[in-house]
Every structure is written in C-alpha cells, then in structure tokens.
Write an enzyme that holds these catalytic residues in place. Structure first.
Site, PDB file in Angstrom:
ATOM      1  N   HIS A 140       0.836  -1.201   0.000  1.00 31.21           N
ATOM      2  CA  HIS A 140       0.000   0.000   0.000  1.00 31.21           C
ATOM      3  C   HIS A 140       0.870   1.249   0.000  1.00 31.21           C
ATOM      4  O   HIS A 140       1.961   1.268   0.575  1.00 31.21           O
ATOM      5  CB  HIS A 140      -0.942   0.012   1.214  1.00 31.21           C
ATOM      6  CG  HIS A 140      -0.223   0.170   2.530  1.00 31.21           C
ATOM      7  ND1 HIS A 140      -0.095   1.385   3.170  1.00 31.21           N
ATOM      8  CD2 HIS A 140       0.416  -0.729   3.325  1.00 31.21           C
ATOM      9  CE1 HIS A 140       0.578   1.225   4.293  1.00 31.21           C
ATOM     10  NE2 HIS A 140       0.904  -0.048   4.413  1.00 31.21           N
ATOM     11  N   HIS A 142       0.863   5.792  -1.539  1.00 35.52           N
ATOM     12  CA  HIS A 142       0.305   6.853  -2.384  1.00 35.52           C
ATOM     13  C   HIS A 142       1.045   6.874  -3.724  1.00 35.52           C
ATOM     14  O   HIS A 142       1.860   7.750  -4.004  1.00 35.52           O
ATOM     15  CB  HIS A 142       0.419   8.197  -1.679  1.00 35.52           C
ATOM     16  CG  HIS A 142      -0.358   8.284  -0.405  1.00 35.52           C
ATOM     17  ND1 HIS A 142      -1.674   7.868  -0.307  1.00 35.52           N
ATOM     18  CD2 HIS A 142      -0.018   8.739   0.838  1.00 35.52           C
ATOM     19  CE1 HIS A 142      -2.101   8.070   0.926  1.00 35.52           C
ATOM     20  NE2 HIS A 142      -1.113   8.588   1.639  1.00 35.52           N
TER      21      HIS A 142
END
EC number: 2.8.2.-
Length: 356
Positions: A140, A142
């Site tokens: 995970h 951005h």
C-alpha cells in the site's frame, strides 16, 4: 507575569519577549529535526531488513520447490488516494496479517511523489513479482497506477482502491494539513498555524483550495503517463475509467467502506477473512478522523462545482460509485436491514465423457 511587566523597564520587557520568541522557534526547529531523524531511522531500518531478507535468499540459493500455489503467490496493491479513509482500511490489513499469514508492506516514496521514475518502476515491478519471501503480499502507498503488463511480467498483481466525493476529500485534506488527525495528534503538519477556514480560502481564491487541487483521483487511476497529470484532461479521465473497469479487482467508496470490506472478505478470504467483523467491532485505531474540520457552506460548494475540473472528478467518482453498487447488488442481499453475502450461485452439469 503582570507583576514582572510592572517591575521591568520597557526595554527589558521587549528583550524578554524577543528571547521567548527565539526560544520557541529554537524548540520548534529541534522538534522538526527530531521528526526528520526519526523518519531517516525508520527508512534505514526498513532498508536493512530488506537487505537481510535478500541476503538470506541469495545464501539459500535457487530453490527447486520455490513455485508457490495460486493463493500463496498472490499480491495485492492498494495504491491509496490521500484522505479517502485509506489509513482506516490499511490498519485492518495490518491487524489481520499475522492471523491470516500474509505480509503487509508500505510503499514509501520520496516526498510522497505518486509518479515513479522509469528505473524505479522497473525495480518496483521486479521486487513485487520475484520477492517470494513477501508472498502473499499486501502493498500500500500513495502511488499512481502502474501497468505491470508493459514490463513483460506473466502474472499481474491485484489492484484495489477506494475513492471519495471529490469536494469532501479536498476539505478533509485541507484541514489535515493544518490540524492533523487523531491518529498521530502530536505530529507537526506542514500548514500548522494557518487558522483560515476552507470557506475563507475559497472566498479569497487561495491556492490550497483551488479547483486544481481536486485533480487527484483521476490521475491516480490513470497512471504514469504525462497526460494523466495534465489537469482537466479528458483523455486522462477516459483512461482512468478504463483502468478502473479493466485493471482493478474492486474499487470502493469511502461513504460505503464497510460494504467494500465485506465484498473483499467474500471474494479474497485468503487476505480478508475476519475483516468485516474487525471493522464493525475492532479497535478505534480503524477510525481515523481529521480534527478541527468545518463543513463548507452551500455557497462554497456551489462555487467549486462551477469548475470543469470538479465536473470531471465528480463524473469519475459517480462512475466508480455506480460500478461499485452494481457489483454489490449482484453479490449481497439485504434482510432486516443487514447485508448478507450470497452463496455460490452456479454449478456444473452434463459433464462428459462419463467416468466409469
């Protein structure tokens, strides 16, 4: 303090105020340096752990039995969009990883840059596809969507994501930069000290609340092409829609996060077994909320909605919402106000040739 002001000459009072201000600036500077040192230490520890694993892999040599079965070879990438309840969802993955026996890894890019260099793209694809010690893996970060197929890999990872109403996401991010949240309340934020409300920012035409700041969910789904980051690009929105349908396993919405988790548990129990119950009854760490957030007025919302950028981001959001609700409608049924996952609804028959 009032007595001291009476007793002290004006010049000394001024010196005292200046000294206090200098001391506060010095303390803030030291706190900032400590935060930077902590971040550097965390990155150094992470790099050391990776090197240790890679060294063990090298010392063990190539294993003849290294082929993993389908479930154990699975990799999920959650390229999380900021301020879409991504921390709340990721915390569930962390809480379940030991019990369900998979690994969780955070993709930490420099300055949270969602676009990787070409050489980093190659490294990233190679890491994820060949790092058997970290499979099954849940990554995970951005990072904008990356097409693994163009790197010639045989098996692509499973992409998932969550998006949010674009204005609500921007408002949340605006206040997050100024006041932080209840997850790490002591951390100093980039815009800390700026008390201007979102309404005031929009009324004054501020840069932090400009319509251009809405342009984020589309490029995250569009990917690493330059046109994806061209604000207001119709091509970028069409590509984002294409990727959402063809390259993402499931995309949920912040407003219906529990249903998103329920569908993941039903479809991918290897990772998400127990996730729905954990979300409903688990620790408060799953509920991360931006502090000091004030809802925008109708006038502010109306002003933002005049922007072509909002219209495109909202069209993409509505597109994602419709697709999510379509998937949910074919996967669950409602009874007494609760949702239930449907059992298997197909079977095989007329199987030939007949076995003796």
């Amino acid at each position: 303090m009032g007595l001291l002001r009476i007793m002290m000459p004006p010049k000394l009072q001024l010196l005292a105020v200046v000294a206090f201000a200098v001391a506060m600036l010095f303390l803030e500077n030291q706190i900032q340096k400590l935060e930077e040192s902590r971040s550097k230490l965390e990155r150094a520890i992470a790099r050391h752990e990776v090197r240790e694993i890679e060294q063990r892999h090298t010392m063990d040599g190539p294993r003849q039995d290294a082929t993993l079965d389908e479930e154990e070879d699975m990799v999920i990438i959650y390229n999380r969009v900021p301020k879409t309840a991504s921390t709340s969802f990721t915390n569930i993955a962390y809480d379940l990883c030991a019990k369900n026996k998979y690994h969780v890894l955070h993709i930490n890019t420099t300055k949270n840059n969602p676009v990787m260099s070409l050489q980093d793209q190659v490294r990233f694809v190679k890491n994820i596809t060949s790092w058997k010690e970290m499979k099954p893996g849940f990554y995970h970060g951005h990072v904008s969507y990356l097409d693994f197929a163009k790197f010639g890999v045989k098996k692509k990872p499973i992409y998932i994501n969550v998006i949010r109403d674009p204005i609500e996401r921007l408002v949340s991010y605006y206040y997050f930069l100024r006041f932080g949240d209840d997850y790490r309340p002591g951390l100093r934020r980039r815009k800390q000290g700026d008390k201007k409300t979102f309404d005031e920012c929009v009324a004054e035409g501020g840069s932090d609340c400009a319509p251009e700041k809405l342009w984020l969910q589309i490029p995250f789904f569009c990917g690493h092409s330059s046109e994806c980051w061209n604000v207001g690009s119709r091509w970028a929105m069409d590509q984002a829609k294409y990727n959402l349908i063809n390259e993402y396993f499931l995309v949920g919405v912040t407003e219906e996060l529990e249903d998103f988790i329920m569908l993941l548990e039903a479809a991918l129990p290897r990772f998400f077994r127990g996730a729905t119950e954990l979300y409903r009854t688990g620790k408060k760490s799953h509920l991360r909320k931006t502090t000091e957030k004030k809802l925008p007025t109708k006038q502010t919302i109306a002003k933002l909605q005049q922007s072509d950028i909002w219209k495109m981001e909202n069209e993409f959001y509505e597109f994602a919402l419709e697709q999510f609700q379509f998937i949910r409608a074919h996967a669950v049924r409602e009874k007494d106000g609760d949702l239930y996952i449907l059992a298997q609804n197909f079977f095989y028959e007329k199987i030939y040739p007949k076995s003796n």
